[in-house]
Scaffold this motif. Structure first.
Motif, PDB file in Angstrom:
ATOM      1  N   ARG A  81       0.864  -1.181   0.000  1.00 30.37           N
ATOM      2  CA  ARG A  81       0.000   0.000   0.000  1.00 30.37           C
ATOM      3  C   ARG A  81       0.902   1.234   0.000  1.00 30.37           C
ATOM      4  NH1 ARG A  81      -2.653   3.936  -0.519  1.00 30.37           N
ATOM      5  NH2 ARG A  81      -4.624   4.501   0.464  1.00 30.37           N
ATOM      6  N   TYR A  82       0.803   2.053  -1.055  1.00 33.68           N
ATOM      7  CA  TYR A  82       1.720   3.171  -1.223  1.00 33.68           C
ATOM      8  C   TYR A  82       1.175   4.465  -0.632  1.00 33.68           C
ATOM      9  CZ  TYR A  82       5.357   0.948  -3.937  1.00 33.68           C
ATOM     10  OH  TYR A  82       6.425   0.160  -4.307  1.00 33.68           O
ATOM     11  N   ASP A  83       2.071   5.186   0.057  1.00 36.41           N
ATOM     12  CA  ASP A  83       1.776   6.551   0.490  1.00 36.41           C
ATOM     13  C   ASP A  83       2.975   7.421   0.119  1.00 36.41           C
ATOM     14  OD1 ASP A  83       3.724   5.856   2.359  1.00 36.41           O
ATOM     15  OD2 ASP A  83       2.292   5.653   4.008  1.00 36.41           O
ATOM     16  N   PHE A  84       2.965   8.673   0.539  1.00 35.39           N
ATOM     17  CA  PHE A  84       3.998   9.603   0.083  1.00 35.39           C
ATOM     18  C   PHE A  84       5.432   9.146   0.419  1.00 35.39           C
ATOM     19  CE2 PHE A  84       6.810  13.241   0.899  1.00 35.39           C
ATOM     20  CZ  PHE A  84       6.888  13.751  -0.396  1.00 35.39           C
ATOM     21  N   PRO A  85       5.747   8.733   1.666  1.00 38.69           N
ATOM     22  CA  PRO A  85       7.130   8.308   1.942  1.00 38.69           C
ATOM     23  C   PRO A  85       7.598   7.176   1.032  1.00 38.69           C
ATOM     24  CG  PRO A  85       5.934   8.641   3.991  1.00 38.69           C
ATOM     25  CD  PRO A  85       4.916   8.695   2.894  1.00 38.69           C
ATOM     26  N   ASP A  86       6.705   6.255   0.710  1.00 40.56           N
ATOM     27  CA  ASP A  86       7.089   5.143  -0.168  1.00 40.56           C
ATOM     28  C   ASP A  86       7.400   5.629  -1.579  1.00 40.56           C
ATOM     29  OD1 ASP A  86       6.622   3.123   1.819  1.00 40.56           O
ATOM     30  OD2 ASP A  86       4.484   3.395   1.487  1.00 40.56           O
ATOM     31  N   VAL A  87       6.551   6.525  -2.096  1.00 37.54           N
ATOM     32  CA  VAL A  87       6.785   7.049  -3.445  1.00 37.54           C
ATOM     33  C   VAL A  87       8.080   7.856  -3.475  1.00 37.54           C
ATOM     34  CG1 VAL A  87       5.885   8.473  -5.311  1.00 37.54           C
ATOM     35  CG2 VAL A  87       4.315   7.088  -3.934  1.00 37.54           C
ATOM     36  N   ALA A  88       8.334   8.650  -2.419  1.00 38.62           N
ATOM     37  CA  ALA A  88       9.568   9.442  -2.358  1.00 38.62           C
ATOM     38  C   ALA A  88      10.799   8.539  -2.354  1.00 38.62           C
ATOM     39  CB  ALA A  88       9.555  10.327  -1.113  1.00 38.62           C
ATOM     40  N   LYS A  89      10.741   7.467  -1.586  1.00 38.41           N
ATOM     41  CA  LYS A  89      11.864   6.521  -1.550  1.00 38.41           C
ATOM     42  C   LYS A  89      12.052   5.870  -2.904  1.00 38.41           C
ATOM     43  CE  LYS A  89      13.542   2.434   0.946  1.00 38.41           C
ATOM     44  NZ  LYS A  89      13.226   1.437   2.007  1.00 38.41           N
ATOM     45  N   CYS A  90      10.951   5.540  -3.569  1.00 40.04           N
ATOM     46  CA  CYS A  90      11.023   4.942  -4.901  1.00 40.04           C
ATOM     47  C   CYS A  90      11.706   5.881  -5.881  1.00 40.04           C
ATOM     48  CB  CYS A  90       9.608   4.599  -5.377  1.00 40.04           C
ATOM     49  SG  CYS A  90       9.457   4.263  -7.142  1.00 40.04           S
ATOM     50  N   VAL A  91      11.313   7.151  -5.872  1.00 45.46           N
ATOM     51  CA  VAL A  91      11.883   8.133  -6.801  1.00 45.46           C
ATOM     52  C   VAL A  91      13.379   8.285  -6.572  1.00 45.46           C
ATOM     53  CG1 VAL A  91      11.870  10.567  -7.472  1.00 45.46           C
ATOM     54  CG2 VAL A  91       9.707   9.378  -7.055  1.00 45.46           C
ATOM     55  N   GLN A  92      13.784   8.365  -5.318  1.00 43.59           N
ATOM     56  CA  GLN A  92      15.204   8.520  -5.003  1.00 43.59           C
ATOM     57  C   GLN A  92      16.008   7.297  -5.431  1.00 43.59           C
ATOM     58  OE1 GLN A  92      14.767   9.319  -0.848  1.00 43.59           O
ATOM     59  NE2 GLN A  92      14.339  11.494  -1.141  1.00 43.59           N
ATOM     60  N   ALA A  93      15.465   6.102  -5.181  1.00 49.04           N
ATOM     61  CA  ALA A  93      16.162   4.881  -5.578  1.00 49.04           C
ATOM     62  C   ALA A  93      16.217   4.745  -7.093  1.00 49.04           C
ATOM     63  CB  ALA A  93      15.471   3.664  -4.959  1.00 49.04           C
ATOM     64  N   PHE A  94      15.157   5.139  -7.770  1.00 49.19           N
ATOM     65  CA  PHE A  94      15.121   5.118  -9.228  1.00 49.19           C
ATOM     66  C   PHE A  94      16.250   5.964  -9.799  1.00 49.19           C
ATOM     67  CE2 PHE A  94      13.810   7.310 -13.118  1.00 49.19           C
ATOM     68  CZ  PHE A  94      13.448   6.260 -13.939  1.00 49.19           C
ATOM     69  N   ASN A  95      16.408   7.162  -9.258  1.00 50.85           N
ATOM     70  CA  ASN A  95      17.455   8.050  -9.744  1.00 50.85           C
ATOM     71  C   ASN A  95      18.843   7.533  -9.423  1.00 50.85           C
ATOM     72  OD1 ASN A  95      16.427  10.854 -10.886  1.00 50.85           O
ATOM     73  ND2 ASN A  95      14.941  10.109  -9.412  1.00 50.85           N
ATOM     74  N   ALA A  96      18.981   6.857  -8.288  1.00 51.64           N
ATOM     75  CA  ALA A  96      20.285   6.313  -7.913  1.00 51.64           C
ATOM     76  C   ALA A  96      20.746   5.258  -8.902  1.00 51.64           C
ATOM     77  CB  ALA A  96      20.213   5.719  -6.507  1.00 51.64           C
ATOM     78  N   THR A  97      19.811   4.573  -9.547  1.00 57.31           N
ATOM     79  CA  THR A  97      20.179   3.561 -10.534  1.00 57.31           C
ATOM     80  C   THR A  97      20.467   4.167 -11.897  1.00 57.31           C
ATOM     81  OG1 THR A  97      17.902   3.151 -11.272  1.00 57.31           O
ATOM     82  CG2 THR A  97      18.687   1.906  -9.367  1.00 57.31           C
ATOM     83  N   ARG A  98      20.258   5.467 -12.041  1.00 53.59           N
ATOM     84  CA  ARG A  98      20.418   6.128 -13.336  1.00 53.59           C
ATOM     85  C   ARG A  98      21.322   7.349 -13.229  1.00 53.59           C
ATOM     86  NH1 ARG A  98      16.185   3.149 -13.200  1.00 53.59           N
ATOM     87  NH2 ARG A  98      15.206   2.334 -15.095  1.00 53.59           N
ATOM     88  N   ASN A 349       7.970  -1.226  -6.827  1.00 55.47           N
ATOM     89  CA  ASN A 349       8.371  -2.294  -5.912  1.00 55.47           C
ATOM     90  C   ASN A 349       9.826  -2.706  -6.067  1.00 55.47           C
ATOM     91  OD1 ASN A 349       5.839  -2.333  -4.827  1.00 55.47           O
ATOM     92  ND2 ASN A 349       5.377  -4.454  -5.359  1.00 55.47           N
ATOM     93  N   LYS A 350      10.309  -2.698  -7.300  1.00 64.38           N
ATOM     94  CA  LYS A 350      11.673  -3.156  -7.541  1.00 64.38           C
ATOM     95  C   LYS A 350      12.733  -2.207  -6.993  1.00 64.38           C
ATOM     96  CE  LYS A 350      11.128  -1.628 -12.348  1.00 64.38           C
ATOM     97  NZ  LYS A 350       9.688  -1.834 -12.397  1.00 64.38           N
ATOM     98  N   TYR A 351      12.315  -0.987  -6.602  1.00 68.45           N
ATOM     99  CA  TYR A 351      13.289  -0.019  -6.084  1.00 68.45           C
ATOM    100  C   TYR A 351      13.270   0.104  -4.560  1.00 68.45           C
ATOM    101  CZ  TYR A 351      13.335   1.364 -10.959  1.00 68.45           C
ATOM    102  OH  TYR A 351      13.441   1.356 -12.323  1.00 68.45           O
ATOM    103  N   LEU A 352      12.390  -0.628  -3.883  1.00 67.09           N
ATOM    104  CA  LEU A 352      12.246  -0.439  -2.443  1.00 67.09           C
ATOM    105  C   LEU A 352      12.906  -1.527  -1.611  1.00 67.09           C
ATOM    106  CD1 LEU A 352       8.600   0.902  -2.031  1.00 67.09           C
ATOM    107  CD2 LEU A 352      10.730   2.163  -2.311  1.00 67.09           C
ATOM    108  N   GLY A 353      13.481  -2.532  -2.237  1.00 64.79           N
ATOM    109  CA  GLY A 353      14.123  -3.593  -1.469  1.00 64.79           C
ATOM    110  C   GLY A 353      13.153  -4.289  -0.538  1.00 64.79           C
ATOM    111  N   LEU A 354      12.009  -4.680  -1.052  1.00 63.70           N
ATOM    112  CA  LEU A 354      10.938  -5.230  -0.212  1.00 63.70           C
ATOM    113  C   LEU A 354      11.170  -6.694   0.167  1.00 63.70           C
ATOM    114  CD1 LEU A 354       7.862  -3.690  -2.061  1.00 63.70           C
ATOM    115  CD2 LEU A 354       8.923  -2.907   0.065  1.00 63.70           C
ATOM    116  N   GLY A 355      12.080  -7.346  -0.485  1.00 66.73           N
ATOM    117  CA  GLY A 355      12.315  -8.750  -0.188  1.00 66.73           C
ATOM    118  C   GLY A 355      11.535  -9.656  -1.111  1.00 66.73           C
ATOM    119  N   GLU A 356      11.725 -10.949  -0.918  1.00 66.39           N
ATOM    120  CA  GLU A 356      11.110 -11.928  -1.799  1.00 66.39           C
ATOM    121  C   GLU A 356       9.593 -11.976  -1.591  1.00 66.39           C
ATOM    122  OE1 GLU A 356      12.890 -15.725  -1.393  1.00 66.39           O
ATOM    123  OE2 GLU A 356      14.912 -15.056  -1.931  1.00 66.39           O
ATOM    124  N   GLY A 357       8.915 -12.344  -2.647  1.00 63.78           N
ATOM    125  CA  GLY A 357       7.481 -12.548  -2.558  1.00 63.78           C
ATOM    126  C   GLY A 357       6.642 -11.369  -2.987  1.00 63.78           C
TER     127      GLY A 357
END
Length: 367
Positions: A81-98, A349-357
């Protein structure tokens, strides 16, 4: 001339060949005739497509969900379930890979067409606009901005997006951005998807911010504006757009949402009908096979449960309209918010390190 002793071996080989040929005939009969045309084969070689994505993506397939009390629960993988902190973390991780550059956090750079910006793009009718509003409000904060491009003025995002839930919009482009994060959500009103080729051209030229993911729909306005008992205009539209879909899906994930159950269709209002809903979805499934576009049908049972509930109790809950039963041609945000979560799980999901499953852990790879 064959020797006499070799005739039994020749006869045996011929019989084996004949048996194999007969076994293959049913399989060949199922292959579309167009598949053997040179231009189609050339296109497939140029844009190889992982067709398994169309039938196995657990986020967008209704077979991967249990539906109860207007709630979808994925049983194939875990959903977040996504909220603002999750989206912010996703954006930052996305940029770190690029090769993330800190300068992108400067508001004056957020308007650039940099590939490091996450840009979730919705294209289609008002159902995409509802989804745009839900996805944008996951970025709710004092730094969220919204604009109707026709007005060219950025406004307080949270207030404008909440007001949107009770408003109608003319054909236009709607945008949200965040002043501290390189992320955009964009909606292009395009009821018949006729602008897709032009939009792709603008993305390629850098005149529009390139998408990270594209979500689209079509069909409802064909029912009302271009009605046809066999849905021939809709079928022709998808056939003509298929090469563009293939080219786009070769570069970014593309999700095509099928037509939901609507109260207007149940009541056969304004050329909507359950017959057309079923027919249009069958046509979309058929025509989009092999394009690389992921067909999205996990919303359909939710829409059925929502309208069943509205039939029993006519609920309307402003200002956020989780229930909007008076609106016969749209769905309430109690289900639209779940649609938005499906999109964010696919994007982030692939940028948040959520673990398996968890769903969507693997990067989309074209080989």
């Amino acid at each position: 001339m064959c020797k006499k002793g070799s005739q039994p071996a020749v006869r045996t080989s011929f019989l084996v060949f004949l048996a194999l040929s007969l076994a293959l005939l049913p399989l060949l009969a199922t292959v579309p005739k167009d598949s053997f045309q040179p231009e189609v084969l050339q296109g497939l070689r140029r844009f190889p497509v992982p067709q398994a994505l169309q039938i196995r993506d657990p986020i967008f397939k209704k077979g991967c969900y249990d539906y109860e009390n207007v709630t979808a629960t994925n049983v194939c993988c875990k959903m977040k379930r996504y909220d603002f902190p999750d989206v912010a973390k996703c954006v930052q991780a996305f940029n770190a890979t690029r090769n993330f550059r800190k300068s992108l956090f400067n508001p004056q750079h957020v308007n650039s067409s940099s590939k490091e910006i996450i840009n979730i793009v919705f294209v289609g009718d008002s159902h995409m606009r509802y989804l745009f509003a839900a996805a944008s409000l996951r970025l709710a904060s004092p730094l969220l901005r919204f604009r109707n491009r026709k007005d060219m003025k950025w406004k307080d995002g949270v207030r404008a997006l909440r007001r949107m839930r009770s408003q109608r919009f003319l054909l236009t482009v709607l945008e949200t951005k965040h002043l501290a994060l390189p992320v955009r959500v964009t909606y292009f009103a395009d009821f018949f998807l006729e602008g897709i080729p032009r939009l792709m051209d603008l993305w390629e030229k850098g005149e529009e911010i390139e998408p990270t993911v594209v979500v689209m729909d079509s069909g409802l306005h064909f029912m009302t504006k271009r009605p046809d008992r066999k849905a021939i205009p809709y079928e022709k539209s998808l056939k003509s757009l298929a090469p563009h879909f293939t080219r786009l899906a070769a570069t970014v994930p593309v999700y095509y949402k099928l037509t939901d159950d609507l109260q207007a269709s149940r009541r056969s209002i304004h050329n909507f009908s359950l017959y057309y809903t079923k027919l249009y979805n069958e046509i979309a499934v058929r025509e989009l096979q092999g394009t690389g576009v992921t067909l999205w049908d996990s919303t359909l049972p939710l829409s059925v449960q929502y309208n069943d509930a509205c039939t029993k109790v006519n609920r309307n809950t402003p200002p956020l309209f989780h229930w909007k039963c008076n609106d016969l041609s749209h769905l309430g945000y109690i289900v639209v918010e779940q649609f938005a979560d499906m999109v964010y799980n696919a994007v982030c999901n692939k940028y948040l390190g959520l673990g398996e499953g968890y769903c969507g852990q693997e990067e989309r790879t074209l080989v």
